[in-house]
Design a protein around this motif. Structure first.
Motif, PDB file in Angstrom:
ATOM      1  N   ASN A 170     -30.966 -75.847 -15.207  1.00  0.00           N
ATOM      2  CA  ASN A 170     -30.634 -77.349 -15.086  1.00  0.00           C
ATOM      3  C   ASN A 170     -31.771 -77.891 -14.083  1.00  0.00           C
ATOM      4  OD1 ASN A 170     -29.458 -79.836 -15.700  1.00  0.00           O
ATOM      5  ND2 ASN A 170     -27.686 -79.465 -14.219  1.00  0.00           N
ATOM      6  N   ASP A 171     -32.928 -77.717 -14.192  1.00  0.00           N
ATOM      7  CA  ASP A 171     -34.096 -78.330 -13.230  1.00  0.00           C
ATOM      8  C   ASP A 171     -35.255 -78.714 -14.486  1.00  0.00           C
ATOM      9  OD1 ASP A 171     -35.582 -76.147 -14.346  1.00  0.00           O
ATOM     10  OD2 ASP A 171     -35.497 -75.314 -12.138  1.00  0.00           O
ATOM     11  N   ALA A 172     -36.428 -79.313 -13.751  1.00  0.00           N
ATOM     12  CA  ALA A 172     -37.306 -80.056 -14.350  1.00  0.00           C
ATOM     13  C   ALA A 172     -38.250 -79.252 -15.057  1.00  0.00           C
ATOM     14  CB  ALA A 172     -37.853 -80.942 -13.664  1.00  0.00           C
ATOM     15  N   VAL A 173     -38.045 -77.873 -15.058  1.00  0.00           N
ATOM     16  CA  VAL A 173     -39.061 -76.853 -15.525  1.00  0.00           C
ATOM     17  C   VAL A 173     -38.784 -76.515 -17.106  1.00  0.00           C
ATOM     18  CG1 VAL A 173     -40.013 -74.754 -15.094  1.00  0.00           C
ATOM     19  CG2 VAL A 173     -39.436 -75.852 -13.132  1.00  0.00           C
ATOM     20  N   TRP A 174     -39.638 -76.314 -17.817  1.00  0.00           N
ATOM     21  CA  TRP A 174     -39.376 -75.969 -19.232  1.00  0.00           C
ATOM     22  C   TRP A 174     -38.958 -74.279 -19.142  1.00  0.00           C
ATOM     23  CZ3 TRP A 174     -37.918 -78.074 -23.572  1.00  0.00           C
ATOM     24  CH2 TRP A 174     -38.379 -79.342 -23.874  1.00  0.00           C
ATOM     25  N   ARG A 175     -37.982 -74.082 -19.576  1.00  0.00           N
ATOM     26  CA  ARG A 175     -37.622 -72.652 -19.681  1.00  0.00           C
ATOM     27  C   ARG A 175     -37.241 -72.123 -21.137  1.00  0.00           C
ATOM     28  NH1 ARG A 175     -37.630 -71.506 -14.411  1.00  0.00           N
ATOM     29  NH2 ARG A 175     -36.860 -72.952 -12.944  1.00  0.00           N
ATOM     30  N   GLN A 176     -37.150 -70.887 -21.235  1.00  0.00           N
ATOM     31  CA  GLN A 176     -36.599 -70.342 -22.734  1.00  0.00           C
ATOM     32  C   GLN A 176     -35.741 -69.211 -22.482  1.00  0.00           C
ATOM     33  OE1 GLN A 176     -39.986 -68.874 -25.154  1.00  0.00           O
ATOM     34  NE2 GLN A 176     -38.780 -69.038 -27.017  1.00  0.00           N
ATOM     35  N   ASP A 177     -34.721 -69.281 -23.416  1.00  0.00           N
ATOM     36  CA  ASP A 177     -33.841 -68.131 -23.692  1.00  0.00           C
ATOM     37  C   ASP A 177     -34.209 -67.529 -25.180  1.00  0.00           C
ATOM     38  OD1 ASP A 177     -32.570 -67.430 -20.968  1.00  0.00           O
ATOM     39  OD2 ASP A 177     -31.798 -69.525 -21.359  1.00  0.00           O
ATOM     40  N   GLU A 178     -34.303 -66.208 -25.245  1.00  0.00           N
ATOM     41  CA  GLU A 178     -34.706 -65.782 -26.549  1.00  0.00           C
ATOM     42  C   GLU A 178     -34.237 -64.313 -26.770  1.00  0.00           C
ATOM     43  OE1 GLU A 178     -38.759 -65.741 -27.764  1.00  0.00           O
ATOM     44  OE2 GLU A 178     -39.287 -65.197 -25.890  1.00  0.00           O
ATOM     45  N   GLY A 179     -34.202 -63.829 -27.917  1.00  0.00           N
ATOM     46  CA  GLY A 179     -33.687 -62.485 -28.187  1.00  0.00           C
ATOM     47  C   GLY A 179     -33.071 -62.214 -29.364  1.00  0.00           C
ATOM     48  N   HIS A 180     -32.794 -61.230 -29.835  1.00  0.00           N
ATOM     49  CA  HIS A 180     -32.294 -60.714 -31.183  1.00  0.00           C
ATOM     50  C   HIS A 180     -30.484 -60.658 -31.036  1.00  0.00           C
ATOM     51  CE1 HIS A 180     -36.346 -59.933 -32.515  1.00  0.00           C
ATOM     52  NE2 HIS A 180     -35.691 -60.182 -33.537  1.00  0.00           N
ATOM     53  N   LEU A 181     -29.867 -60.980 -31.529  1.00  0.00           N
ATOM     54  CA  LEU A 181     -28.343 -60.882 -31.854  1.00  0.00           C
ATOM     55  C   LEU A 181     -28.148 -59.487 -32.676  1.00  0.00           C
ATOM     56  CD1 LEU A 181     -26.913 -64.431 -32.554  1.00  0.00           C
ATOM     57  CD2 LEU A 181     -26.859 -63.380 -30.192  1.00  0.00           C
ATOM     58  N   MET A 182     -27.444 -58.501 -32.087  1.00  0.00           N
ATOM     59  CA  MET A 182     -27.415 -57.232 -32.701  1.00  0.00           C
ATOM     60  C   MET A 182     -26.007 -56.720 -33.137  1.00  0.00           C
ATOM     61  SD  MET A 182     -30.624 -56.491 -32.229  1.00  0.00           S
ATOM     62  CE  MET A 182     -30.753 -54.800 -32.689  1.00  0.00           C
ATOM     63  N   ASP A 183     -25.007 -57.574 -32.958  1.00  0.00           N
ATOM     64  CA  ASP A 183     -23.716 -57.283 -33.377  1.00  0.00           C
ATOM     65  C   ASP A 183     -23.352 -57.524 -34.574  1.00  0.00           C
ATOM     66  OD1 ASP A 183     -21.055 -56.807 -33.527  1.00  0.00           O
ATOM     67  OD2 ASP A 183     -20.199 -57.800 -31.672  1.00  0.00           O
ATOM     68  N   LYS A 184     -23.356 -56.660 -35.709  1.00  0.00           N
ATOM     69  CA  LYS A 184     -23.296 -57.049 -37.139  1.00  0.00           C
ATOM     70  C   LYS A 184     -21.837 -57.435 -37.513  1.00  0.00           C
ATOM     71  CE  LYS A 184     -21.874 -52.549 -39.531  1.00  0.00           C
ATOM     72  NZ  LYS A 184     -22.140 -51.949 -40.277  1.00  0.00           N
ATOM     73  N   THR A 185     -20.829 -57.398 -36.571  1.00  0.00           N
ATOM     74  CA  THR A 185     -19.525 -57.577 -36.882  1.00  0.00           C
ATOM     75  C   THR A 185     -19.271 -58.910 -36.889  1.00  0.00           C
ATOM     76  OG1 THR A 185     -18.810 -57.092 -34.578  1.00  0.00           O
ATOM     77  CG2 THR A 185     -18.728 -55.426 -36.253  1.00  0.00           C
ATOM     78  N   VAL A 186     -20.340 -59.823 -36.217  1.00  0.00           N
ATOM     79  CA  VAL A 186     -20.238 -61.357 -36.154  1.00  0.00           C
ATOM     80  C   VAL A 186     -21.130 -61.975 -36.652  1.00  0.00           C
ATOM     81  CG1 VAL A 186     -18.783 -61.329 -33.915  1.00  0.00           C
ATOM     82  CG2 VAL A 186     -21.404 -61.209 -33.682  1.00  0.00           C
ATOM     83  N   LEU A 187     -22.421 -61.255 -37.111  1.00  0.00           N
ATOM     84  CA  LEU A 187     -23.381 -61.971 -37.926  1.00  0.00           C
ATOM     85  C   LEU A 187     -23.046 -62.208 -39.343  1.00  0.00           C
ATOM     86  CD1 LEU A 187     -26.367 -59.933 -36.376  1.00  0.00           C
ATOM     87  CD2 LEU A 187     -25.713 -62.389 -35.839  1.00  0.00           C
ATOM     88  N   PRO A 188     -23.648 -63.202 -39.959  1.00  0.00           N
ATOM     89  CA  PRO A 188     -24.842 -63.975 -39.357  1.00  0.00           C
ATOM     90  C   PRO A 188     -24.150 -65.219 -38.682  1.00  0.00           C
ATOM     91  CG  PRO A 188     -24.395 -64.682 -41.738  1.00  0.00           C
ATOM     92  CD  PRO A 188     -23.429 -63.495 -41.468  1.00  0.00           C
ATOM     93  N   VAL A 189     -25.223 -65.893 -37.971  1.00  0.00           N
ATOM     94  CA  VAL A 189     -24.723 -67.194 -37.231  1.00  0.00           C
ATOM     95  C   VAL A 189     -24.584 -68.199 -38.267  1.00  0.00           C
ATOM     96  CG1 VAL A 189     -25.992 -68.906 -35.898  1.00  0.00           C
ATOM     97  CG2 VAL A 189     -26.576 -66.565 -35.438  1.00  0.00           C
ATOM     98  N   GLN A 190     -23.239 -68.825 -38.130  1.00  0.00           N
ATOM     99  CA  GLN A 190     -22.901 -70.131 -38.990  1.00  0.00           C
ATOM    100  C   GLN A 190     -23.386 -71.278 -38.414  1.00  0.00           C
ATOM    101  OE1 GLN A 190     -18.698 -71.607 -40.480  1.00  0.00           O
ATOM    102  NE2 GLN A 190     -18.608 -69.565 -39.877  1.00  0.00           N
ATOM    103  N   GLU A 191     -23.194 -71.569 -36.982  1.00  0.00           N
ATOM    104  CA  GLU A 191     -23.329 -72.569 -36.435  1.00  0.00           C
ATOM    105  C   GLU A 191     -24.206 -72.627 -35.221  1.00  0.00           C
ATOM    106  OE1 GLU A 191     -20.742 -76.860 -35.590  1.00  0.00           O
ATOM    107  OE2 GLU A 191     -19.992 -74.691 -36.161  1.00  0.00           O
ATOM    108  N   VAL A 192     -24.901 -73.431 -34.639  1.00  0.00           N
ATOM    109  CA  VAL A 192     -25.073 -73.551 -33.163  1.00  0.00           C
ATOM    110  C   VAL A 192     -24.689 -74.863 -32.592  1.00  0.00           C
ATOM    111  CG1 VAL A 192     -26.974 -71.987 -32.993  1.00  0.00           C
ATOM    112  CG2 VAL A 192     -27.486 -74.060 -33.574  1.00  0.00           C
ATOM    113  N   ARG A 193     -24.397 -74.722 -31.517  1.00  0.00           N
ATOM    114  CA  ARG A 193     -23.887 -75.813 -30.578  1.00  0.00           C
ATOM    115  C   ARG A 193     -24.496 -76.160 -29.141  1.00  0.00           C
ATOM    116  NH1 ARG A 193     -18.749 -77.783 -33.133  1.00  0.00           N
ATOM    117  NH2 ARG A 193     -19.119 -79.454 -31.898  1.00  0.00           N
ATOM    118  N   PHE A 194     -25.135 -77.403 -29.034  1.00  0.00           N
ATOM    119  CA  PHE A 194     -25.383 -77.519 -27.695  1.00  0.00           C
ATOM    120  C   PHE A 194     -25.053 -79.017 -26.908  1.00  0.00           C
ATOM    121  CE2 PHE A 194     -28.925 -75.048 -30.042  1.00  0.00           C
ATOM    122  CZ  PHE A 194     -28.573 -73.918 -29.582  1.00  0.00           C
ATOM    123  N   GLY A 195     -25.246 -79.099 -25.804  1.00  0.00           N
ATOM    124  CA  GLY A 195     -25.131 -80.435 -25.197  1.00  0.00           C
ATOM    125  C   GLY A 195     -25.977 -80.984 -24.166  1.00  0.00           C
TER     126      GLY A 195
END
Length: 600
Positions: free
Chosen positions: A337-362
């Motif tokens: 929550n600061d003024a620096v550009w940052r990134q979170d990335e990676g692979h979701l690996m739990d096949k029991t919940v995949l695929p992603v149906q929706e993403v939510r942000f605020g």
């Protein structure tokens, strides 16, 4: 002796990658037996479409949200060319007796020396790109006459006419050639069957005669030397800006997968050995997982509080999982929550919940300071899971011969009944004759108790990688279960004074701590009479200036797992202070086979 074909002259329909809203559908035939030949939208004119009979039908759908010119097309007929083939008498469009046009008449092929190589050429000529099986049927009841008495193909020919063909002669065996154009479960199954070239294939994960309909996928046959990778793209793969809004989860992007429903994709993940999906969030001056301002939604509609590179519902991103987050955060870079550009990335690996149906942000309202971009990759599934059955626990899997410690899918009360199956980690090596079923959660680190004064004023609800009712089903069928707990404390009151407690999986208040029996009002030192002072039943009830610890193992499997922890008397910081640590749920053995209080 004639067939019908369709030529599009123009097409101006609302653009969408999967033609979700406005589209034109062309069918071969009409009525219940019609077969979809293509679905079109946008402005690119489709190629010529050719039917297998004298009937084609066309349907247009519009949601009226956008008015464009529509389309224009022209139907025409043409004489059936010599060598044109079709399948008749099959249960599906993928199988049947072969009929070939010759001199204006339809005729069959003698099944003498009919092989899978011959069948493969027929299926490829019909547009099916997978493997094929040869079949034979009694020709006495068929209306068409014999057209080819002998055929021999290498399997690489483009059409039947390219094979060695004899049209004259008799068929002494009286059987006609038929084919089954195989629609296999996945790209891994296709590669196992000998398909080596990448491309678009039709698959049916749960079999042709049951469950979901077949659907097209991309098969990557080269990236992995062992297996084929089934790839399903969607309409949100590009880098997309999060629309400015302020509240938690106020922005939503629903993912629409290419020509596949969530039910079809669930069937694919079930039969695959593993699946993955890349996700990325680029951010500046926003809040994310740490305060539940962002999340994603699983295939079955569950809110998932984790990100790529971390275990399901751990409350973490990859950096939180490996301890490399910015500013020493334990969750995600985007929680800075600061003024620096940052990134979170990676692979979701739990096949029991995949695929992603929706993403939510605020938390992106205050431009240009607050801003975020997301990227969601295609679903990619590897291998075949048919070799690994869904059993009730890790010990059952070990008894069935699976010795490698890894993530597995289990169903404690049996597949198809009770709770849904879920993914766990199986420790197959710690015990020579048993296995540990391990379930993690979002509160495994050392977490400070927020300052507050009243009894139980602080609470921390534990979010596991499975639902509490699923974990209760696991504890019921296990011989023993345990969970480690620890409280570091200074100048507070705890269990003996009634200022701290934990709740069982079903919400009951539990006044004991690790190493003590249920609701004994004690910690481990109270059982061994080794607490800090006489009459004290927990070290953290000493309420003095010394840093003290209460820790141990909870072993009442009927109460586990911990649903939440509650503490108080930490208002006067830095004098009054506490930190809690909650371990993973671990279960071993089968109920009734060992001592229920055996230590793990």
């Amino acid at each position: 002796g004639y067939l019908v074909r369709l030529d599009f002259i123009s097409l101006f329909i609302e653009e969408h990658r999967t033609c979700k809203y406005d589209y034109v559908v062309v069918y071969d035939g009409k009525g219940p037996s019609k077969v979809e030949m293509g679905r079109f939208c946008g402005s690119k004119v489709p190629p010529r479409l050719q039917g297998s009979s004298t009937v084609m039908s066309i349907t247009m759908r519009s949601d009226s949200s956008m008015e464009l010119e529509g389309f224009s097309a022209r139907f025409s007929t043409f004489q059936i060319p010599t060598g044109y083939i079709r399948l008749v008498g099959g249960k599906t469009i993928y199988d049947g007796v072969i009929e070939i046009e010759s001199d204006g008449q339809w005729g069959g092929i003698c099944a003498k020396q009919w092989t899978n190589r011959d069948a493969t050429v027929v299926c490829h000529q019909l547009g099916f790109s997978g493997p094929a099986l040869s079949a034979r049927v009694d020709g006495s009841g068929l209306e068409s006459q014999q057209a080819i008495s002998y055929i021999k193909c290498r399997g690489s020919e483009v059409t039947v006419q390219d094979c060695d063909v004899k049209r004259n002669g008799t068929c002494a065996m009286g059987q006609r050639a038929a084919v089954i154009c195989l629609v296999m479960e996945s790209c891994a199954a296709l590669k196992s069957a000998g398909v080596r070239e990448s491309g678009t294939f039709t698959i049916d994960p749960d079999g042709m005669d049951t469950g979901v309909d077949p659907f097209p996928v991309e098969c990557d046959m080269t990236s992995d030397s062992i297996t084929g990778i089934t790839v399903i793209g969607h309409d949100s793969e590009g880098r997309k800006r999060v629309t400015p809004c302020e509240e938690a989860g106020c922005y939503s992007q629903i993912i629409s997968y290419n020509q596949a429903s969530l039910d079809q994709l669930e069937a694919l993940t079930k039969i695959s050995k593993s699946c993955e999906q890349y996700i990325s969030l680029e951010c500046r001056h926003i809040r994310f997982l740490g305060e539940h301002w962002g999340w994603w939604v699983s295939k079955d509609g569950r809110k998932i509080n984790s990100w790529g590179g971390a275990s399901t519902n751990s409350g973490k991103c990859a950096c939180g999982n490996n301890g490399t987050c910015a500013l020493g955060l334990s969750t995600c870079n985007c929680d800075a929550n600061d003024a620096v550009w940052r990134q979170d990335e990676g692979h979701l690996m739990d096949k029991t919940v995949l695929p992603v149906q929706e993403v939510r942000f605020g938390d992106t309202q205050d431009l240009p300071i607050e801003m975020a971009f997301h990227r969601i990759g295609p679903l990619r599934c590897f291998g075949q899971s048919s070799l690994v059955p869904v059993l009730e626990s890790c010990v059952a899997l070990k008894e069935a011969g699976f010795q490698a410690s890894d993530h597995y899918v289990i169903d404690p009360d049996g597949v198809g009944t009770g709770v849904q199956e879920f993914q766990v980690f199986c420790d197959m090596t710690s015990h020579p004759s048993s296995a540990l079923t391990v379930v993690g959660h979002d509160s495994e680190g050392r977490i400070r108790v927020a300052p507050c004064e009243g009894p139980g004023c602080y609470s921390r609800k534990i979010k596991y990688a499975a639902e509490l009712i699923q974990l209760n089903a696991l504890t019921l069928i296990s011989d023993s279960c345990e969970q480690y707990v620890k409280l570091d404390c200074r100048h507070i009151r705890f269990i003996q004074a009634g200022w701290g407690w934990w709740t069982s999986w079903d919400g009951k208040k539990m006044f004991n701590w690790g190493g003590a029996t249920s609701n004994s009002g004690r910690c481990a030192c109270g059982i061994t009479e080794s607490c800090s002072a006489p009459g004290i039943l927990c070290n953290c009830d000493s309420n003095d200036h010394v840093w003290r610890v209460d820790e141990g193992i909870l072993r009442d499997k009927l109460s586990l797992p911990i649903q939440a922890v509650y503490f108080g008397d930490t208002e006067d910081a830095p004098l009054e202070m506490a930190f809690h640590t909650i371990g993973r749920l671990q279960c071993k053995g089968k109920d009734g086979t060992q001592n229920n209080h055996q230590s793990l």
